[in-house]
Design an enzyme around this catalytic site. Sequence first.
Site, short mmCIF file in Angstrom:
data_model
loop_
_atom_site.label_atom_id
_atom_site.label_comp_id
_atom_site.label_asym_id
_atom_site.label_seq_id
_atom_site.Cartn_x
_atom_site.Cartn_y
_atom_site.Cartn_z
N GLU A 152 0.60 -1.24 0.12
CA GLU A 152 0.06 0.16 -0.01
C GLU A 152 0.67 1.42 -0.17
O GLU A 152 0.70 2.13 0.77
CB GLU A 152 -0.96 -0.04 1.12
CG GLU A 152 -1.77 -1.37 1.25
CD GLU A 152 -3.05 -1.40 2.39
OE1 GLU A 152 -2.58 -0.53 3.20
OE2 GLU A 152 -3.81 -2.12 2.10
N ASN A 187 1.97 -4.52 -3.52
CA ASN A 187 0.63 -4.95 -3.11
C ASN A 187 -0.28 -3.61 -2.74
O ASN A 187 0.21 -2.79 -2.11
CB ASN A 187 0.63 -5.78 -1.89
CG ASN A 187 -0.68 -6.41 -1.66
OD1 ASN A 187 -1.52 -7.13 -2.59
ND2 ASN A 187 -1.19 -6.64 -0.59
N GLU A 223 -6.23 -10.11 -1.90
CA GLU A 223 -6.94 -10.00 -0.67
C GLU A 223 -8.40 -9.89 -0.91
O GLU A 223 -9.10 -9.23 -0.16
CB GLU A 223 -6.47 -8.86 0.15
CG GLU A 223 -5.02 -8.79 0.40
CD GLU A 223 -4.40 -7.65 1.08
OE1 GLU A 223 -5.55 -6.94 1.78
OE2 GLU A 223 -3.20 -7.57 1.32
N HIS A 248 -10.64 -5.41 -2.15
CA HIS A 248 -11.56 -5.40 -1.18
C HIS A 248 -12.79 -4.59 -1.63
O HIS A 248 -12.91 -3.30 -1.64
CB HIS A 248 -10.96 -4.84 0.36
CG HIS A 248 -9.98 -5.54 0.70
ND1 HIS A 248 -10.00 -6.48 1.48
CD2 HIS A 248 -8.52 -5.30 1.06
CE1 HIS A 248 -9.04 -6.89 1.92
NE2 HIS A 248 -7.96 -6.42 1.71
N ASP A 290 -12.30 -9.91 -0.81
CA ASP A 290 -13.40 -9.84 0.02
C ASP A 290 -14.40 -8.96 -0.64
O ASP A 290 -14.27 -8.09 -1.07
CB ASP A 290 -13.35 -9.79 1.29
CG ASP A 290 -12.68 -8.53 2.12
OD1 ASP A 290 -12.49 -7.79 1.36
OD2 ASP A 290 -11.92 -8.75 3.08
C1 XIL Z 1 -5.44 -6.67 8.10
C2 XIL Z 1 -5.74 -7.93 8.97
O1 XIL Z 1 -6.55 -8.92 8.36
C3 XIL Z 1 -6.46 -7.36 10.25
O2 XIL Z 1 -6.13 -8.92 11.15
C4 XIL Z 1 -5.26 -6.43 11.06
O3 XIL Z 1 -5.90 -6.13 12.11
C5 XIL Z 1 -5.24 -5.40 10.07
O4 XIL Z 1 -4.77 -5.86 8.80
N1 XIL Z 1 -4.72 -4.65 3.64
C6 XIL Z 1 -3.43 -5.56 3.75
C7 XIL Z 1 -3.71 -6.27 5.08
O5 XIL Z 1 -2.64 -5.59 2.95
O6 XIL Z 1 -2.65 -6.61 5.53
C8 XIL Z 1 -4.80 -5.96 5.90
O7 XIL Z 1 -4.75 -7.04 6.83
C9 XIL Z 1 -6.10 -5.73 5.39
C10 XIL Z 1 -5.80 -4.46 4.51
#
Ligand code: XIL
Length: 364
Positions: free
Chosen positions: A166, A216, A282, A252, A284
């Site tokens: 990020e 990422n 990631e 996301h 969802d």
């Molecule tokens: C999230 C985890 O799933 C949580 O348990 C933690 O509290 C915060 O981070 N982007 C990312 C991940 O790259 O590392 C993040 O994961 C979600 C957003």
Amino acid sequence: MKSIFAVVALLALATARPAHHARQAPATTPLNDLIKAKGKLYFGTATDFLDTTGERTDTTYQEILNTTSEFGAQTPGNAMKYDTTEPTQGQFNYAPGQQVLDYAAANGQLVRCHNLIWHQQLPSWLTSRTWTSADNATLQGIMKNHITSLITHYADACYAWDVVNEPLVDGTGALQSSPWLDAIGPEYFPLAFKFASDAAAQVKAATGKDIKLYVNEYNDEYAGTKTTALLNLVQSVQAREIRIDGVGFESHFIVGQTPDRATQAAAKKQFADLGLDVAVTELDVRFSSLPPTSAGLAQQATDYVNSVGSCLDVEKCVGVTVWDFEDKYSWIPSTFSGQGEADLYSDDYSAKPAVAAIQELLAG
Ligand code: XIL
């Protein structure tokens, strides 16, 4: 009698949640087998082995996680982040990450190692003070030691590393403020990849295996300021003849607001055209208000299919990872208040329509 009660219970469940159906044996939902038959490397999931989450002791969760026909890759949700791996400067805690690697190795699953350089989940020794350009050399040393230590320690057990996570700000596409940017300036980004590729070369010399080095990001799944900035950032690394292998599309999404398949494929293709691998890292799809309706669950299935489908559409897309598969362990409710139901399985382990929809897509 027992089985009749079970049927009655299932019917009651079906009535209460019309769009859900009871989860079947893992062998009948082999998402990883299906995506591999489509030429991809894996269908994977995030998992969290830190003791606080309960995932380690949830036998149903473990059974699904360890079913390689379902999930061919794992990503540790937190276990390899900076605050866990280097809580005190120069003292490394490799054990939580190693647990994930051990389970995955026993199952024959790949691991996307996550992540090395980020502006979040940093230990207090890095965040409790302000860093300026006067600290440039110090922070380069800190960054190099962290990257080199983790990459060489876990070595070829990592299929890939998210080297920088990020890096960009939403909207503006500027580099995200962090100790790294504050002290080193924009050069921190190519430098992180330089340190990572040097460490990966050591692993290659010792094991013969290449580790894929990724950036990422989120909100790079469609055309926009951030995606353009990310393209420029990647090209700035390539222009310095430093290795960068892949771009992660976190994905996301929100039900009904997910970019369509062609839009997601087009964003991925821009990076693939630079010679890079791409991956959905990631995925969802959350409901912005709860509870979900039947129509909402059908829309969520379409949204999941659009994302997985966009990976099928781009040859250099290597695989898809969901950010955990069970709502009980989703990060969404604690991060986005009032939102949730983002994962493939409800917290009673019933499969949402998205599971069958992805199966249908991948079987087609
Ligand atoms: C999230 C985890 O799933 C949580 O348990 C933690 O509290 C915060 O981070 N982007 C990312 C991940 O790259 O590392 C993040 O994961 C979600 C957003």
